[in-house]
Design an enzyme around this catalytic site. Sequence first.
Site, PDB file in Angstrom:
ATOM      1  N   LYS A 219       0.721  -1.233   0.102  1.00 53.59           N
ATOM      2  CA  LYS A 219      -0.289  -0.334  -0.124  1.00 53.59           C
ATOM      3  C   LYS A 219       1.184   1.386   0.080  1.00 53.59           C
ATOM      4  O   LYS A 219       1.853   1.206   0.982  1.00 53.59           O
ATOM      5  CB  LYS A 219      -0.805  -0.046   1.009  1.00 53.59           C
ATOM      6  CG  LYS A 219      -1.999  -1.177   1.253  1.00 53.59           C
ATOM      7  CD  LYS A 219      -2.820  -1.276   2.338  1.00 53.59           C
ATOM      8  CE  LYS A 219      -1.700  -1.474   3.944  1.00 53.59           C
ATOM      9  NZ  LYS A 219      -2.418  -1.593   4.954  1.00 53.59           N
ATOM     10  N   THR A 252      -7.005  10.178   7.854  1.00 53.72           N
ATOM     11  CA  THR A 252      -6.791   8.429   7.594  1.00 53.72           C
ATOM     12  C   THR A 252      -6.013   7.140   8.688  1.00 53.72           C
ATOM     13  O   THR A 252      -5.896   6.135   8.071  1.00 53.72           O
ATOM     14  CB  THR A 252      -4.884   9.199   6.664  1.00 53.72           C
ATOM     15  OG1 THR A 252      -4.238   9.205   6.978  1.00 53.72           O
ATOM     16  CG2 THR A 252      -5.794   9.184   5.409  1.00 53.72           C
ATOM     17  N   GLY A 254      -6.725   4.226  10.169  1.00 52.12           N
ATOM     18  CA  GLY A 254      -8.060   3.021  10.070  1.00 52.12           C
ATOM     19  C   GLY A 254      -7.744   2.883   8.444  1.00 52.12           C
ATOM     20  O   GLY A 254      -8.637   1.439   8.583  1.00 52.12           O
ATOM     21  N   THR A 255      -7.211   3.930   7.571  1.00 50.54           N
ATOM     22  CA  THR A 255      -7.380   3.126   6.264  1.00 50.54           C
ATOM     23  C   THR A 255      -6.751   1.706   6.117  1.00 50.54           C
ATOM     24  O   THR A 255      -7.425   1.009   5.279  1.00 50.54           O
ATOM     25  CB  THR A 255      -6.426   3.801   5.520  1.00 50.54           C
ATOM     26  OG1 THR A 255      -5.338   4.161   6.052  1.00 50.54           O
ATOM     27  CG2 THR A 255      -7.360   5.717   5.066  1.00 50.54           C
ATOM     28  N   GLY A 256      -5.853   1.772   6.437  1.00 53.80           N
ATOM     29  CA  GLY A 256      -5.173   0.303   6.340  1.00 53.80           C
ATOM     30  C   GLY A 256      -6.214  -1.471   6.835  1.00 53.80           C
ATOM     31  O   GLY A 256      -6.422  -1.838   6.527  1.00 53.80           O
ATOM     32  N   CYS A 257      -6.388  -0.939   8.198  1.00 57.87           N
ATOM     33  CA  CYS A 257      -7.541  -1.971   9.034  1.00 57.87           C
ATOM     34  C   CYS A 257      -9.002  -1.937   7.848  1.00 57.87           C
ATOM     35  O   CYS A 257      -9.451  -3.396   7.298  1.00 57.87           O
ATOM     36  CB  CYS A 257      -8.276  -1.859   9.770  1.00 57.87           C
ATOM     37  SG  CYS A 257      -6.345  -1.077  10.846  1.00 57.87           S
TER      38      CYS A 257
HETATM   39  N1  LIG Z   1      -5.091  10.093   1.147  1.00 56.99           N
HETATM   40  C1  LIG Z   1      -5.548   9.813   0.878  1.00 56.99           C
HETATM   41  N2  LIG Z   1      -6.140   9.324  -0.351  1.00 56.99           N
HETATM   42  C2  LIG Z   1      -6.740   7.926  -0.783  1.00 56.99           C
HETATM   43  N3  LIG Z   1      -6.620   6.871  -0.362  1.00 56.99           N
HETATM   44  C3  LIG Z   1      -5.662   7.085   0.983  1.00 56.99           C
HETATM   45  C4  LIG Z   1      -4.982   8.355   0.913  1.00 56.99           C
HETATM   46  N4  LIG Z   1      -3.914   7.981   2.580  1.00 56.99           N
HETATM   47  C5  LIG Z   1      -4.538   6.335   2.156  1.00 56.99           C
HETATM   48  N5  LIG Z   1      -4.503   5.663   1.620  1.00 56.99           N
HETATM   49  C6  LIG Z   1      -5.675   4.383   1.034  1.00 56.99           C
HETATM   50  O1  LIG Z   1      -5.858   4.144   2.112  1.00 56.99           O
HETATM   51  C7  LIG Z   1      -4.993   2.200   1.477  1.00 56.99           C
HETATM   52  C8  LIG Z   1      -4.791   2.242   3.057  1.00 56.99           C
HETATM   53  O2  LIG Z   1      -2.721   2.622   3.144  1.00 56.99           O
HETATM   54  P1  LIG Z   1      -1.913   2.940   3.911  1.00 56.99           P
HETATM   55  O3  LIG Z   1      -2.265   4.441   4.442  1.00 56.99           O
HETATM   56  O4  LIG Z   1      -0.680   2.965   3.001  1.00 56.99           O
HETATM   57  O5  LIG Z   1      -1.856   1.824   4.955  1.00 56.99           O
HETATM   58  P2  LIG Z   1      -1.570   1.992   6.187  1.00 56.99           P
HETATM   59  O6  LIG Z   1      -3.067   2.367   7.398  1.00 56.99           O
HETATM   60  O7  LIG Z   1      -1.872   0.007   6.978  1.00 56.99           O
HETATM   61  O8  LIG Z   1      -0.697   2.560   6.823  1.00 56.99           O
HETATM   62  C9  LIG Z   1      -4.807   2.215   0.843  1.00 56.99           C
HETATM   63  O9  LIG Z   1      -5.219   1.781   0.328  1.00 56.99           O
HETATM   64  C10 LIG Z   1      -3.951   3.889   0.711  1.00 56.99           C
HETATM   65  O10 LIG Z   1      -3.661   3.872  -1.300  1.00 56.99           O
HETATM   66  C1  LIG Z   2      -5.823  -1.829  17.237  1.00 56.20           C
HETATM   67  C2  LIG Z   2      -5.327  -1.027  15.874  1.00 56.20           C
HETATM   68  N1  LIG Z   2      -5.062  -1.902  14.593  1.00 56.20           N
HETATM   69  C3  LIG Z   2      -4.612  -1.864  13.888  1.00 56.20           C
HETATM   70  C4  LIG Z   2      -3.833   0.030  13.673  1.00 56.20           C
HETATM   71  C5  LIG Z   2      -3.084   0.680  12.071  1.00 56.20           C
HETATM   72  O1  LIG Z   2      -4.404   1.911  12.200  1.00 56.20           O
HETATM   73  P1  LIG Z   2      -3.691   2.665  10.630  1.00 56.20           P
HETATM   74  O2  LIG Z   2      -4.469   0.988  10.010  1.00 56.20           O
HETATM   75  O3  LIG Z   2      -4.047   3.332  11.016  1.00 56.20           O
HETATM   76  O4  LIG Z   2      -2.208   1.543  10.562  1.00 56.20           O
HETATM   77  C6  LIG Z   2      -4.583   0.253  14.748  1.00 56.20           C
HETATM   78  N2  LIG Z   2      -4.098   2.276  14.791  1.00 56.20           N
HETATM   79  N3  LIG Z   2      -4.952  -0.044  16.252  1.00 56.20           N
HETATM   80 MG   LIG Z   3      -2.204   5.047   7.026  1.00 60.07          MG
END
Ligand SMILES: Nc1ncnc2c1ncn2[C@@H]1O[C@H](COP(=O)(O)OP(=O)(O)O)[C@@H](O)[C@H]1O
Ligand SMILES: Cc1ncc(COP(=O)(O)O)c(N)n1
Ligand SMILES: [Mg+2]
Length: 542
Positions: A219, A252, A254-257
């Site tokens: 991602k 943003t 929680g986007t990954g979860c």
């Molecule tokens: N500002 C944003 N606008 C659109 N999509 C986003 C944005 N930030 C993250 N994403 C998308 O959200 C998802 C989670 O990505 P990311 O933030 O890299 O993971 P994590 O939350 O695990 O750190 C991916 O599909 C990423 O491309």
């Molecule tokens: C309990 C728990 N699990 C996962 C995440 C990762 O969050 P994010 O999607 O922002 O990377 C978090 N902040 N807390």
């Molecule tokens: Mg993120």
Amino acid sequence: MAFSCTLSHPLFSKIRCVSVSASSRVAVAMSNDSVAMEEKSSKLKIPHVLSVAGSDSGGGAGIQADLKTCGARGVYCSTVITAVTAQNTIGVQGVNLVPEEFVAEQLRSVLSDMQVDVVKTGMLPSIGVVKVFCRILKEYKVQALVVDPVMASTSGDVLANSSILAGLWEELLPMADIVTPNLKEASALLGGVKLTTVADMHSAAKSIHDFGPRHVLVKGGDLPASLDAVDVLFDGINFHEFRASRIQTRNTHGTGCTLASCIAAELAKGSPMLQAVQVAKHYVETALNYSKDITIGSGPQGPFDHLLKLKHSFSSSSRQRGFSPDDLLLYAVTDSGMNKRWGRSIPDAVKAAIEGGATIIQLREKEADTREFVELAKASLEICRSHGVPLLINDRVDVALASDADGVHVGQSDMSPRVVRSLLGPDKIIGVSCKTPEQALQAWSDTADYIGSGGVFPTSTKANNKTIGLDGLKTVCLASKLPVVAIGGIGIGNAGSVMEIGVPNLKGVAVVSALFDRECVTTETRKLHSVLTDVLSTQASR
Ligand SMILES: Nc1ncnc2c1ncn2[C@@H]1O[C@H](COP(=O)(O)OP(=O)(O)O)[C@@H](O)[C@H]1O
Ligand SMILES: Cc1ncc(COP(=O)(O)O)c(N)n1
Ligand SMILES: [Mg+2]
């Protein structure tokens, strides 16, 4: 066999639990009765994701994100909690691990009984939990495993340290159908390589694939200086890039979860992997866009709105309240033909009517094609929202949905109000045209919010429309359990006599020609408004 135990961790030190051993449950599950039950229940089966993750007290990530995402995507979600975190928009203030044995117990409880389709993992905080999870999952058959290798929160706080890496490499990744690392997690999985470009993401996806997962999605939410939010999927043969516009927002967390649980939800529905990722990516982009301006908490990382709903109640331009019968007082119905004749656009006509005191607007468009109608509705809605005036659409539920208008007005031969309600949901306004007491009662039992009754007087806007007169109007009002707006041939000259028929649920008049077949809509609306407020103040003083 039932037994009780005291959990050893401080978090649970006072809690005693009673459980049934896994083996006795398996035996029960194999009895004939339960086989029959299983066959029966499979007919009504809802796709089921089991989320194995940490709790986020802030509600934006972890278990809470997974529950909301699955709910939003129409999938059942059970949960195994691996850790309880004290977390908000500022960061992570504390982490309390659930003992491995109790993670195991939760896993067995759900997996042995609840027909899980897809398992999704998030925060697995220790090597012990990773191992327990892998061991137990191997005992049960599930359709797919989605692994989000959570290591840190977006705020940078550690949720699982590098001691889990060996467990990921050796046990978890080989079992995964997809693993979804962000840039930092991909780097950690590869021993700390630097990842700064989309090309780097491609090679990282390929290298992580060597650990054994069927698919790798790297991602790119944190990719520096990238205009798009780019994610790279490798399926062992081909690369696929998923691009979304980068939404400018602090929300943003929680986007990954969310992305991972949405992938799991789509897989549980039976989608192939590529399609599941595509849908999940689009869902995250939509949710971010929808909630980019909401403000929850004072820290740098806000949660977003998984249910795409909060915007309405948080945005200052949105309607702040539900429908009130008093909204019906001066009900302006646009007519495209008339406005065209006077050289006005529909949004201009709407604005003029609101400035004159209209309390609710209905767009009645018989000529515009659908695409044009949606655009007109969106433009009109912006004006209505900024004045706190509800906007309804005549007949067209699809246009109301597409424009997010406040409701729909239907006639007796249009879609039934009950069906409209099922499409628009509980918060939208539904009105129905009724000429008879029976129709009025039906509208009430079909969950409408108000009825329009008429035509009271003959009118040019509806040819061959049978009029019911003031007596007919009164009969319908007396029978109706809903508020009523009178319609048909009403203008400045006769609005007073209509309002004075003396029934409390007659709340206003709906007007077309008297406002829009005139040179100055604002002036005419203002005149009508003063007639109506005069009637109201006379009634109040009686
Ligand atoms: N500002 C944003 N606008 C659109 N999509 C986003 C944005 N930030 C993250 N994403 C998308 O959200 C998802 C989670 O990505 P990311 O933030 O890299 O993971 P994590 O939350 O695990 O750190 C991916 O599909 C990423 O491309
Ligand atoms: C309990 C728990 N699990 C996962 C995440 C990762 O969050 P994010 O999607 O922002 O990377 C978090 N902040 N807390
Ligand atoms: Mg993120």
